[in-house]
Design a protein around this motif. Structure first.
Motif, PDB file in Angstrom:
ATOM      1  N   ALA A  33       7.489  -7.725  -3.149  1.00 25.72           N
ATOM      2  CA  ALA A  33       8.056  -7.316  -4.243  1.00 25.72           C
ATOM      3  C   ALA A  33       8.600  -5.897  -4.051  1.00 25.72           C
ATOM      4  N   GLY A  34       9.805  -5.562  -4.120  1.00 22.69           N
ATOM      5  CA  GLY A  34      10.520  -4.228  -3.960  1.00 22.69           C
ATOM      6  C   GLY A  34      10.356  -3.537  -5.339  1.00 22.69           C
ATOM      7  N   ILE A  35       9.968  -2.124  -5.252  1.00 23.29           N
ATOM      8  CA  ILE A  35      10.005  -1.301  -6.526  1.00 23.29           C
ATOM      9  C   ILE A  35      10.810  -0.180  -6.175  1.00 23.29           C
ATOM     10  N   ASP A  36      11.463   0.191  -7.372  1.00 24.70           N
ATOM     11  CA  ASP A  36      12.218   1.431  -6.998  1.00 24.70           C
ATOM     12  C   ASP A  36      12.335   2.169  -8.582  1.00 24.70           C
ATOM     13  N   LYS A 108       5.032   6.599 -12.235  1.00 30.09           N
ATOM     14  CA  LYS A 108       4.163   5.704 -11.708  1.00 30.09           C
ATOM     15  C   LYS A 108       3.758   4.823 -12.750  1.00 30.09           C
ATOM     16  N   GLU A 109       3.613   5.138 -13.976  1.00 29.89           N
ATOM     17  CA  GLU A 109       3.496   4.260 -15.164  1.00 29.89           C
ATOM     18  C   GLU A 109       4.377   3.215 -15.249  1.00 29.89           C
ATOM     19  N   ALA A 110       5.696   3.857 -15.272  1.00 28.42           N
ATOM     20  CA  ALA A 110       6.908   2.868 -15.285  1.00 28.42           C
ATOM     21  C   ALA A 110       6.643   1.767 -14.214  1.00 28.42           C
ATOM     22  N   MET A 111       6.417   2.112 -13.072  1.00 29.39           N
ATOM     23  CA  MET A 111       6.424   1.036 -12.041  1.00 29.39           C
ATOM     24  C   MET A 111       5.107   0.004 -12.271  1.00 29.39           C
ATOM     25  N   LYS A 112       4.049   0.667 -12.841  1.00 29.84           N
ATOM     26  CA  LYS A 112       3.205  -0.470 -13.072  1.00 29.84           C
ATOM     27  C   LYS A 112       3.390  -1.432 -13.956  1.00 29.84           C
ATOM     28  N   ARG A 113       4.123  -0.933 -15.094  1.00 33.94           N
ATOM     29  CA  ARG A 113       4.704  -1.697 -16.132  1.00 33.94           C
ATOM     30  C   ARG A 113       5.570  -2.900 -15.482  1.00 33.94           C
ATOM     31  N   ALA A 114       6.491  -2.301 -14.729  1.00 35.33           N
ATOM     32  CA  ALA A 114       7.581  -3.320 -14.146  1.00 35.33           C
ATOM     33  C   ALA A 114       6.659  -4.291 -13.351  1.00 35.33           C
ATOM     34  N   ILE A 115       5.889  -3.695 -12.583  1.00 34.99           N
ATOM     35  CA  ILE A 115       4.831  -4.862 -11.746  1.00 34.99           C
ATOM     36  C   ILE A 115       4.289  -5.968 -12.746  1.00 34.99           C
ATOM     37  N   ASP A 116       3.798  -5.607 -13.783  1.00 33.03           N
ATOM     38  CA  ASP A 116       3.077  -6.313 -14.744  1.00 33.03           C
ATOM     39  C   ASP A 116       4.081  -7.308 -15.238  1.00 33.03           C
ATOM     40  N   ASP A 117       5.344  -6.794 -15.676  1.00 31.09           N
ATOM     41  CA  ASP A 117       6.366  -7.610 -16.136  1.00 31.09           C
ATOM     42  C   ASP A 117       6.724  -8.620 -15.296  1.00 31.09           C
ATOM     43  N   VAL A 138       7.256   6.847  -3.351  1.00 28.49           N
ATOM     44  CA  VAL A 138       6.141   6.961  -4.101  1.00 28.49           C
ATOM     45  C   VAL A 138       4.871   6.119  -3.722  1.00 28.49           C
ATOM     46  N   LYS A 139       3.802   6.804  -3.625  1.00 26.37           N
ATOM     47  CA  LYS A 139       2.438   6.094  -3.264  1.00 26.37           C
ATOM     48  C   LYS A 139       1.767   6.018  -4.679  1.00 26.37           C
ATOM     49  N   LEU A 140       1.558   4.540  -4.847  1.00 28.02           N
ATOM     50  CA  LEU A 140       1.271   3.921  -5.926  1.00 28.02           C
ATOM     51  C   LEU A 140      -0.258   3.168  -5.696  1.00 28.02           C
ATOM     52  N   ASP A 141      -1.196   3.407  -6.780  1.00 29.65           N
ATOM     53  CA  ASP A 141      -2.283   2.606  -6.672  1.00 29.65           C
ATOM     54  C   ASP A 141      -2.245   1.385  -7.719  1.00 29.65           C
ATOM     55  N   ALA A 142      -1.749   0.349  -7.463  1.00 29.10           N
ATOM     56  CA  ALA A 142      -1.493  -0.781  -8.349  1.00 29.10           C
ATOM     57  C   ALA A 142      -2.552  -1.964  -7.852  1.00 29.10           C
ATOM     58  N   PRO A 145      -1.913  -4.753  -1.863  1.00 30.06           N
ATOM     59  CA  PRO A 145      -1.450  -4.037  -0.815  1.00 30.06           C
ATOM     60  C   PRO A 145       0.125  -3.491  -1.192  1.00 30.06           C
ATOM     61  N   CYS A 146       0.222  -2.355  -0.525  1.00 31.91           N
ATOM     62  CA  CYS A 146       1.288  -1.660  -0.841  1.00 31.91           C
ATOM     63  C   CYS A 146       1.867  -0.935   0.379  1.00 31.91           C
ATOM     64  N   GLU A 147       3.161  -0.649   0.663  1.00 32.41           N
ATOM     65  CA  GLU A 147       3.897   0.047   1.522  1.00 32.41           C
ATOM     66  C   GLU A 147       4.783   0.969   0.959  1.00 32.41           C
ATOM     67  N   SER A 148       4.527   2.249   1.104  1.00 27.90           N
ATOM     68  CA  SER A 148       5.500   3.512   0.787  1.00 27.90           C
ATOM     69  C   SER A 148       6.568   3.916   1.844  1.00 27.90           C
ATOM     70  N   ILE A 149       7.597   3.542   1.552  1.00 26.86           N
ATOM     71  CA  ILE A 149       8.834   3.678   2.497  1.00 26.86           C
ATOM     72  C   ILE A 149       9.722   4.658   2.233  1.00 26.86           C
ATOM     73  N   ILE A 150       9.714   5.621   2.899  1.00 30.12           N
ATOM     74  CA  ILE A 150      10.812   7.003   2.721  1.00 30.12           C
ATOM     75  C   ILE A 150      12.172   6.196   3.097  1.00 30.12           C
ATOM     76  N   LYS A 151      13.108   6.690   1.816  1.00 35.20           N
ATOM     77  CA  LYS A 151      14.476   6.061   1.730  1.00 35.20           C
ATOM     78  C   LYS A 151      14.393   4.589   2.034  1.00 35.20           C
ATOM     79  N   GLY A 152      13.373   3.863   1.023  1.00 34.73           N
ATOM     80  CA  GLY A 152      13.135   2.557   1.127  1.00 34.73           C
ATOM     81  C   GLY A 152      14.442   1.594   0.566  1.00 34.73           C
ATOM     82  N   ASP A 153      15.172   2.372  -0.316  1.00 35.27           N
ATOM     83  CA  ASP A 153      16.429   1.646  -0.705  1.00 35.27           C
ATOM     84  C   ASP A 153      17.632   1.477   0.144  1.00 35.27           C
ATOM     85  N   GLU A 154      17.288   2.364   1.352  1.00 32.75           N
ATOM     86  CA  GLU A 154      18.557   2.124   2.381  1.00 32.75           C
ATOM     87  C   GLU A 154      17.781   1.069   3.602  1.00 32.75           C
TER      88      GLU A 154
END
Length: 463
Positions: A33-36, A108-117, A138-142, A145-154
């Motif tokens: 999953a990609g998250i932004d 971070k809360e919005a991201m967690k809700r998006a993941i749950d959804d 963003v570094k997220l504890d969800a 397993p997670c990767e935080s990528i700088i300028k990930g949307d590019e």
């Protein structure tokens, strides 16, 4: 660049952005999953996050950082992404939550809700849940397993897809809020601090979607933020998103929120996150930092800054979207204890034509009169709602100058006397049949409808 060359470029970019996700699939991950997020910087509105799981065989070029796409292309791609994604989810944190826990934690809360959804959708499809997250910066504890990528949307196809879905969803919400809370230009600025937005704050105050924690400087110094040119005039700057990333440094200009009368510099941004004129270097830097090719200058005179941006100091008429507005006011006569209301109903049609209806009434109620002219404004609000219900109007925005009119109706103030209790109950019942929005305005600020409502209320006591 020819059409064929653009297509080749997009195909190459697609392969580049899929590369890392293909590597992760080769390692055994299935649902990546990609998250932004979007909306961390505005003065108003929620922060939105999207979580998107794309199919392995995604072959549609053009998905990229949402800031690098036109609004039309974002909307097109958002629909395609939502239709063809294995699953997607959207999470939101509103202004109240942002004020309570700060913007980073709310994001971070919005991201967690998006993941749950998103996981709920996968479960409904009898699919396995997300087993790898790719997040833009963003570094997220969800608990995944997670990767935080700088300028990930590019760099990541899934993150870019999430950025598009989140951007379109939030932009659509802010366009709806422009109809609910006219006067702040939310449809154009999406909640960022443009001149029209600041002018709306000065003349009408806050709405329920404003982030109070983002407006502390504005609250301390009402002339901070963008310059308003002329008592009645406005500028025509539109919010603009530009390409690129990077950093710029301060150009040696002085900081501070002193106004122009003190001879301090102002800043005109021709190209940046948002174009326009700013009163402080910090506000200017927030718009151009991270955007190579940004164009901006400092000036000692507002007219020079406006000339740099190609803005004329011309007076423009106020325009409202299609719908019904009501301006209400109250008056009180201490000599006989009577109070009154004045109401101006304003209907704007789809072509911008305006029709008005004037209403007023005086009341002889000693108990209610203890609230003096506030009692009249309460009755003005009730009169406006009665008018709408009688005439089949299903939505109205009520402009009032006493804060309690909206606060009691929205349950934000406790109704402590029979008049306010009945009013609060009445609005709650009316809202089961129609949409009612309250907007506080500054009394005697020069709006012709506010002034007319005030006159109607006073004349009612003379009749």
């Amino acid at each position: 660049m020819t059409k064929a060359e653009r297509l080749e470029r997009d195909i190459n970019k697609l392969a580049e952005m899929k590369a890392h996700e293909d590597e992760l699939r080769a390692k055994g991950y299935k649902h990546i999953a990609g998250i932004d997020e979007v909306g961390r910087g505005p003065l108003a509105g929620p922060v939105y996050a999207a979580c998107v799981v794309l199919p392995e065989d995604w072959d549609i070029p053009g998905v990229n950082d949402s800031k690098k796409l036109s609004a039309k292309r974002r909307e097109e791609l958002s629909e395609i992404i939502k239709e063809r994604a294995v699953a997607y989810g959207i999470g939101i944190a509103d202004a109240a939550e942002i004020d309570e826990i700060n913007i980073l934690e709310a994001t971070k809360e919005a991201m967690k809700r998006a993941i749950d959804d998103c996981n709920e959708v996968l479960t409904e499809k009898d699919e396995a849940v997300i087993d790898m997250l790719m997040i833009d910066a963003v570094k997220l504890d969800a608990g995944i397993p997670c990767e935080s990528i700088i300028k990930g949307d590019e760099k990541s196809l899934s993150i870019a897809a999430a950025s598009i879905v989140a951007k379109v969803a939030r932009d659509n919400f802010m366009t709806e809020m422009d109809e609910t809370y006219p006067g702040y230009d939310f449809a154009s600025n999406k909640g960022y601090g443009t001149a029209k937005h600041y002018e709306g704050l000065r003349t009408m105050g806050y709405t329920p979607i404003h982030r109070r924690s983002f407006l502390k400087k504005f609250e301390e110094e009402k002339t901070s933020g963008r310059v308003a040119w002329g008592a009645a005039g406005t500028n025509n700057i539109k919010s603009e998103t530009v390409r690129g990333a990077g950093d710029i440094s301060e150009d040696g200009n002085s900081k501070g929120t002193d106004d122009l009368a003190k001879g301090k510099k102002i800043y005109a941004v021709k190209k940046g996150k948002t174009t326009g004129i700013f009163m402080t270097w910090e506000d200017c830097k927030a718009q151009v930092d991270g955007f190579p090719g940004a164009e901006y200058k400092s000036f000692a005179d507002a007219s020079d800054a406006m000339a740099y941006l190609g803005i004329a100091e011309t007076e423009t008429e106020e325009h409202f979207p299609e719908g019904v507005r009501a301006y209400v006011d109250g008056s009180y006569d201490a000599s006989d204890g009577r109070f009154s209301c004045g109401v101006v109903m304003v209907r704007t049609d789809s072509e911008g034509n305006v029709k008005t209806c004037e209403l007023s009434e005086a009341y002889d109620d000693p108990e209610a009169a203890k609230q003096r002219n506030v009692a009249g404004e309460i009755m003005g609000s009730k009169t406006a709602i009665d008018f709408c219900l009688t005439h089949g109007i299903d939505a109205v925005t009520i402009y009032h100058d006493y804060e309690g009119i909206g606060k009691w109706a929205d349950g934000l103030w406790k109704a402590k006397n029979p008049l306010t209790q009945k009013y609060s109950q009445y609005v709650a019942k009316a809202r089961t049949r129609m949409d009612i929005t309250f907007v506080k305005v500054k009394a005697h600020a020069g709006n012709k409808y506010n002034e007319l409502a005030d006159k109607l209320a006073k004349d009612a006591l003379k009749a």
